[in-house]
Design an enzyme around this catalytic site. Structure first.
Site, short mmCIF file in Angstrom:
data_model
loop_
_atom_site.label_atom_id
_atom_site.label_comp_id
_atom_site.label_asym_id
_atom_site.label_seq_id
_atom_site.Cartn_x
_atom_site.Cartn_y
_atom_site.Cartn_z
N TYR A 36 -3.56 15.08 -2.53
CA TYR A 36 -3.93 14.30 -1.35
C TYR A 36 -4.97 15.03 -0.50
O TYR A 36 -4.79 15.25 0.69
CB TYR A 36 -2.67 13.99 -0.54
CG TYR A 36 -2.80 12.77 0.34
CD1 TYR A 36 -3.00 11.52 -0.23
CD2 TYR A 36 -2.72 12.88 1.72
CE1 TYR A 36 -3.11 10.40 0.58
CE2 TYR A 36 -2.83 11.75 2.53
CZ TYR A 36 -3.03 10.52 1.95
OH TYR A 36 -3.15 9.40 2.76
N ASP A 59 -12.18 12.53 5.40
CA ASP A 59 -10.77 12.19 5.40
C ASP A 59 -10.51 11.24 4.23
O ASP A 59 -11.35 10.39 3.91
CB ASP A 59 -10.39 11.51 6.72
CG ASP A 59 -8.95 11.07 6.76
OD1 ASP A 59 -8.69 9.90 6.40
OD2 ASP A 59 -8.09 11.87 7.12
N HIS A 84 -8.86 8.65 3.83
CA HIS A 84 -8.90 7.22 4.10
C HIS A 84 -10.33 6.68 4.05
O HIS A 84 -10.54 5.47 3.89
CB HIS A 84 -8.29 6.91 5.45
CG HIS A 84 -6.84 7.23 5.54
ND1 HIS A 84 -6.40 8.50 5.87
CD2 HIS A 84 -5.74 6.49 5.32
CE1 HIS A 84 -5.08 8.50 5.87
NE2 HIS A 84 -4.65 7.31 5.52
N HIS A 122 0.83 -1.20 0.00
CA HIS A 122 0.00 0.00 0.00
C HIS A 122 0.86 1.26 0.00
O HIS A 122 0.70 2.14 -0.84
CB HIS A 122 -0.91 -0.02 1.23
CG HIS A 122 -1.71 1.23 1.43
ND1 HIS A 122 -3.07 1.28 1.30
CD2 HIS A 122 -1.32 2.48 1.77
CE1 HIS A 122 -3.49 2.50 1.53
NE2 HIS A 122 -2.43 3.26 1.83
N GLU A 123 1.78 1.32 0.96
CA GLU A 123 2.58 2.53 1.11
C GLU A 123 3.45 2.80 -0.11
O GLU A 123 3.55 3.92 -0.59
CB GLU A 123 3.46 2.44 2.37
CG GLU A 123 2.70 2.35 3.68
CD GLU A 123 1.94 3.63 4.01
OE1 GLU A 123 2.25 4.68 3.43
OE2 GLU A 123 1.03 3.56 4.84
N HIS A 168 1.90 4.44 -3.09
CA HIS A 168 1.79 5.90 -3.08
C HIS A 168 2.91 6.51 -3.93
O HIS A 168 2.73 7.55 -4.57
CB HIS A 168 1.87 6.44 -1.66
CG HIS A 168 0.56 6.42 -0.94
ND1 HIS A 168 -0.53 7.16 -1.32
CD2 HIS A 168 0.17 5.72 0.16
CE1 HIS A 168 -1.54 6.93 -0.49
NE2 HIS A 168 -1.14 6.06 0.41
N GLU A 172 -5.68 7.31 -2.05
CA GLU A 172 -5.69 6.27 -1.03
C GLU A 172 -6.22 4.95 -1.58
O GLU A 172 -5.67 3.88 -1.30
CB GLU A 172 -6.54 6.71 0.16
CG GLU A 172 -5.77 7.37 1.27
CD GLU A 172 -4.70 6.47 1.84
OE1 GLU A 172 -5.02 5.35 2.29
OE2 GLU A 172 -3.54 6.87 1.82
#
Length: 542
Positions: A371, A442, A444, A356-357, A360, A380
């Protein structure tokens, strides 16, 4: 949480982890990566060579110039040239665009982040750079002790770094002269903060704030990947966690510090870790495997040569801080960093966290989705989508692939996942469907709409069990969807991300972009194209 990993191809020499790791050192030939990187560099150079011609064809003003960021070339020679824009030498935020050309060089279409014409009355700021920098720092300082959302620790320390640089702000469709300032600090949980602020050069008003260190909160248990192969590098009598076959990806031990590069993991046996948290190499095995699996997923699925498609591998850093219950990707160091969790006994080195990270980084290198707002939710979701796909690609017995996000790190302490792709609202905060208020969530939680879209497109609606996990995915309009399979769904999303999405893409534009991608890949009259359209309608994006 934001990013994830996948399967590892064993190269000419590997270190095989078997409870305790065994194997041989890799002496991989880096030539294929070097050749791929040179080809990509040549394409960028060619795109820059025709930038002036393209700018003229688009009727851009005399003070506007295009700078190539990326190029995608289809099998039939069709080219997709991604450009950033400058105005009087100043970067234009929101000025990015993608030019689509036939093999003969003729332009067929252009996707712009913002369609507004650039016409600034003056290039002289009313506020001096040092004043703008101080105002930006003050704006961040005012947030000390306040968390932006439930999942983000508040700032405890703020310090200005660098100077305020003039830019043209165009992302909101109202171009104006502005300053861009980076303000760094530290959050209460030990996460570094690097906030990029854009302020109006006439009034000092904050136009945009973007946290560049994107984090994933959670807690994990032990070593997640189990027994896996690793590719290592031999240096004299020492074996290093450094993968020459994957752009030099390497894993370093921060030894509970919060800065610096750390120490490269190496030993004399080529055996790393034993699966126990007490052995510091065990978390490093997770991280190194995660980076390799992510590399392999993008390489073998999409032909992407590393996160930036330039053949350069990312750095992984483990054992960050003390009791740090988090992990994060940072473009500035091109690195992935993991904490050891509560009591320094629950490392955050799960496979889906890495995939996931690090995804980005792929988004940053391609569409550059802002973002915040709906584009932030798409950012996200992109990491959730490809993090999930990395998990399916790896297909580890120790981490059976699923459509649950962060299921192994037990972030809530109740054994539940962080997010659910089949019905995002099961986490209590994410959106299942689009509404006019989604952009205010948000990122997320606004990501839920795209996560739900992807699951429905891949697997269809209704109750079913997949790989031992039960799902029950509803639709906004009561429709019944069959799904086209995760591989096709992922290919459509990746092509849209790299070919049609821009920094300001919202959900409506994501629908348009994925339909274009489906038409490119499968045809405008294909079942896949029809499925994309029906699935967006099923999450109320029309």
């Amino acid at each position: 949480m934001k990013r994830k990993l996948a399967a590892v191809a064993v190269l000419s020499a590997t270190a095989l982890l078997t409870g305790v790791v065994q194997g041989v050192a890799a002496q991989a030939d880096p030539a294929p990566q070097a050749r791929g990187a040179q080809q990509h560099a040549d394409l960028i150079a060619q795109a820059n060579g025709q930038a002036a011609k393209v700018a003229h064809a688009l009727s851009l003003g005399g003070q506007e110039q295009l700078v190539a960021k990326d190029v995608v070339v289809d099998a039939d020679g069709t080219r997709h040239l991604r450009y950033e824009r400058t105005f009087a030498g100043l970067p234009v935020l929101g000025g990015d665009l993608v030019v689509h050309q036939k093999a003969d060089g003729s332009t067929t279409a252009v996707d712009k982040a913002v369609g507004a014409k650039l016409a600034l009355p003056s290039l002289t700021p009313e506020i001096a750079a040092d004043q703008a920098a101080a105002q930006a720092t003050g704006a961040v300082q005012s947030t000390v002790g306040i968390a932006a959302d439930e999942d983000e620790a508040p700032l405890t320390e703020v310090r200005q770094t660098g100077t305020a640089a003039l830019v043209v702000w165009a992302a909101d469709g109202n171009p104006r002269l502005a300053y861009r300032t980076t303000v760094e600090g530290l959050r209460a949980d030990g996460t570094p903060s690097s906030q990029l602020l854009v302020t109006d050069a006439a009034t000092g008003q904050v136009l945009s704030t973007h946290e560049q260190v994107q984090t994933a909160s959670g807690s994990g248990k032990g070593v997640f990947v189990g027994t896996v192969p690793l590719t290592t590098t031999q240096s004299g009598t020492s074996y290093q966690l450094k993968d020459a076959g994957r752009g030099g990806q390497a894993t370093y031990n921060l030894k509970n510090k919060t800065s610096g590069s750390g120490t490269l993991f190496a030993n004399s046996t080529n055996v790393f870790g034993n699966g126990l948290v007490s052995n510091q190499e065990s978390a490093a095995v997770d991280a190194q495997y995660g980076a390799a699996a992510t590399w392999d997923f993008y390489k073998n699925t999409f032909g992407r040569n590393g996160i930036k498609n330039d053949g350069v591998g990312a750095v992984s850093r483990v054992h960050y801080g003390t009791n740090y219950v988090n992990a994060f990707w940072s473009d500035s160091c091109f690195c992935m960093t993991y904490g050891d969790g509560a009591s320094n006994t629950h490392p955050l080195t799960a496979l889906d966290v890495a995939g996931h990270e690090m995804s980005h980084g792929v988004t940053s290198a391609t569409a550059g989705l802002n973002y915040s707002g709906e584009s932030g939710g798409l950012n996200e979701a992109t990491s959730d989508i490809f993090g999930t796909m990395v998990e399916w690609y790896a297909n580890l017995a120790a981490d059976k692939p699923d459509y649950l996000i962060g299921e192994q790190i037990n972030i809530n302490g109740d054994g539940k996942p962080l997010r659910y792709m089949d019905q995002p609202s099961k986490d209590g905060r994410s959106a299942d469907y689009w509404s006019s208020s989604v952009g205010g969530l948000d990122v997320h939680y606004s990501s839920g709409v795209a996560n739900h879209f992807f699951y429905l497109l891949a697997e269809g609606s209704g109750a079913k069990t997949i790989n031992g996990v039960s799902y029950n995915s509803p639709t906004y309009n009561g429709s019944t969807l069959a799904g086209i399979g995760r591989d096709k769904a992922a290919k459509i999303w990746y092509r849209a991300l790299t070919t049609y999405f821009t920094s300001t893409t919202n959900y409506a534009a994501a629908r348009t972009g994925t339909l274009k991608a489906a038409a490119d890949l499968y045809g405008a009259t294909s079942a896949e194209y029809a499925a994309v359209a029906a699935t967006w309608s099923a999450v109320n994006v029309k």
